[in-house]
Design a protein around this motif. Structure first.
Motif, PDB file in Angstrom:
ATOM      1  N   THR A 244       0.305  -3.065  -5.879  1.00 25.49           N
ATOM      2  CA  THR A 244      -0.087  -1.736  -6.320  1.00 25.49           C
ATOM      3  C   THR A 244       1.158  -0.926  -6.603  1.00 25.49           C
ATOM      4  OG1 THR A 244      -2.049  -1.839  -4.940  1.00 25.49           O
ATOM      5  CG2 THR A 244      -1.354   0.334  -5.667  1.00 25.49           C
TER       6      THR A 244
ATOM      7  N   GLN B 208       0.854  -1.184   0.000  1.00 25.65           N
ATOM      8  CA  GLN B 208       0.000   0.000   0.000  1.00 25.65           C
ATOM      9  C   GLN B 208       0.894   1.239   0.000  1.00 25.65           C
ATOM     10  OE1 GLN B 208      -2.287  -0.652   3.584  1.00 25.65           O
ATOM     11  NE2 GLN B 208      -3.801  -1.899   2.526  1.00 25.65           N
ATOM     12  N   PRO B 209       1.261   1.746  -1.199  1.00 32.37           N
ATOM     13  CA  PRO B 209       2.114   2.932  -1.249  1.00 32.37           C
ATOM     14  C   PRO B 209       1.326   4.199  -0.901  1.00 32.37           C
ATOM     15  CG  PRO B 209       1.628   2.136  -3.460  1.00 32.37           C
ATOM     16  CD  PRO B 209       0.994   1.186  -2.512  1.00 32.37           C
ATOM     17  N   THR B 210       1.998   5.120  -0.194  1.00 33.90           N
ATOM     18  CA  THR B 210       1.399   6.404   0.163  1.00 33.90           C
ATOM     19  C   THR B 210       2.412   7.499  -0.108  1.00 33.90           C
ATOM     20  OG1 THR B 210       0.153   5.324   1.922  1.00 33.90           O
ATOM     21  CG2 THR B 210       0.290   7.708   2.003  1.00 33.90           C
TER      22      THR B 210
ATOM     23  N   ASP C 100       0.070   7.195  -3.667  1.00 35.58           N
ATOM     24  CA  ASP C 100       0.173   6.276  -4.803  1.00 35.58           C
ATOM     25  C   ASP C 100       0.195   7.022  -6.137  1.00 35.58           C
ATOM     26  OD1 ASP C 100      -2.439   7.061  -4.622  1.00 35.58           O
ATOM     27  OD2 ASP C 100      -3.298   5.060  -4.861  1.00 35.58           O
TER      28      ASP C 100
ATOM     29  N   VAL D 241       3.135   2.761  -8.129  1.00 41.31           N
ATOM     30  CA  VAL D 241       3.036   4.198  -7.907  1.00 41.31           C
ATOM     31  C   VAL D 241       2.936   4.863  -9.273  1.00 41.31           C
ATOM     32  CG1 VAL D 241       4.217   6.219  -6.974  1.00 41.31           C
ATOM     33  CG2 VAL D 241       4.406   4.012  -5.798  1.00 41.31           C
TER      34      VAL D 241
END
Length: 150
Positions: free
Chosen positions: A143, A54-56, A58, A145
């Motif tokens: 997921t 879960q990239p933040t 994204d 980016v």
């Protein structure tokens, strides 16, 4: 008891019930095994749990920034000790590859500088997770980016 071989050859009674008895024994055995496995606690820990990234954020713009990637298991719980690898997809990274390990909250912080190629409006960075040895895998695509111009 003097049995002759010719008498045994003519006796078909033993073969008639054998397949039915084998099927019944197999069905009963499978049913008993499933009941025993349900009673034993911790059987589900034998299977490997799929990790997710879960990239933040994204979605990012080109330029230097810090990117956090949270590694979670199939239940959404954070996983510590996961090596997060951020690689160029259709977008570029100035350092080529960024690597960090997740903390006790399952978060890895990466300092990256994504770039887009000439005349490119958007691109992607790929996230790969290397789980700690144990009961985790990373077989599905994570997921990524998205890098957008502007």
């Amino acid at each position: 008891m003097d049995l002759r071989l010719s008498e045994l050859r003519g006796d078909e009674r033993a073969i008639e019930g054998l397949p039915v008895r084998l099927v019944v024994a197999f069905v009963v055995g499978v049913a008993c095994l499933s009941v025993m496995l349900n009673l034993v606690s911790g059987v589900n820990t034998l299977a490997a749990s799929e990790l997710g990234a879960q990239p933040t954020p994204d979605v990012v713009h080109p330029g230097s920034r810090e990117l956090d990637v949270r590694a979670v298991d199939a239940n959404g719980d954070p996983v510590a000790g996961v090596t997060v690898v951020l690689k160029p997809g259709t977008a570029r990274l100035d350092d080529g590859i960024a690597v960090a390990k997740t903390n006790e909250n399952g978060v890895a912080s990466l300092d990256v500088t994504p770039r887009l190629r000439a005349n490119q409006q958007e691109g992607t960075l790929d996230v790969t997770l290397k789980p700690p040895s144990g009961s985790y895998t990373d077989n599905r695509q994570n997921t990524g980016v998205l890098v957008v111009e502007g």
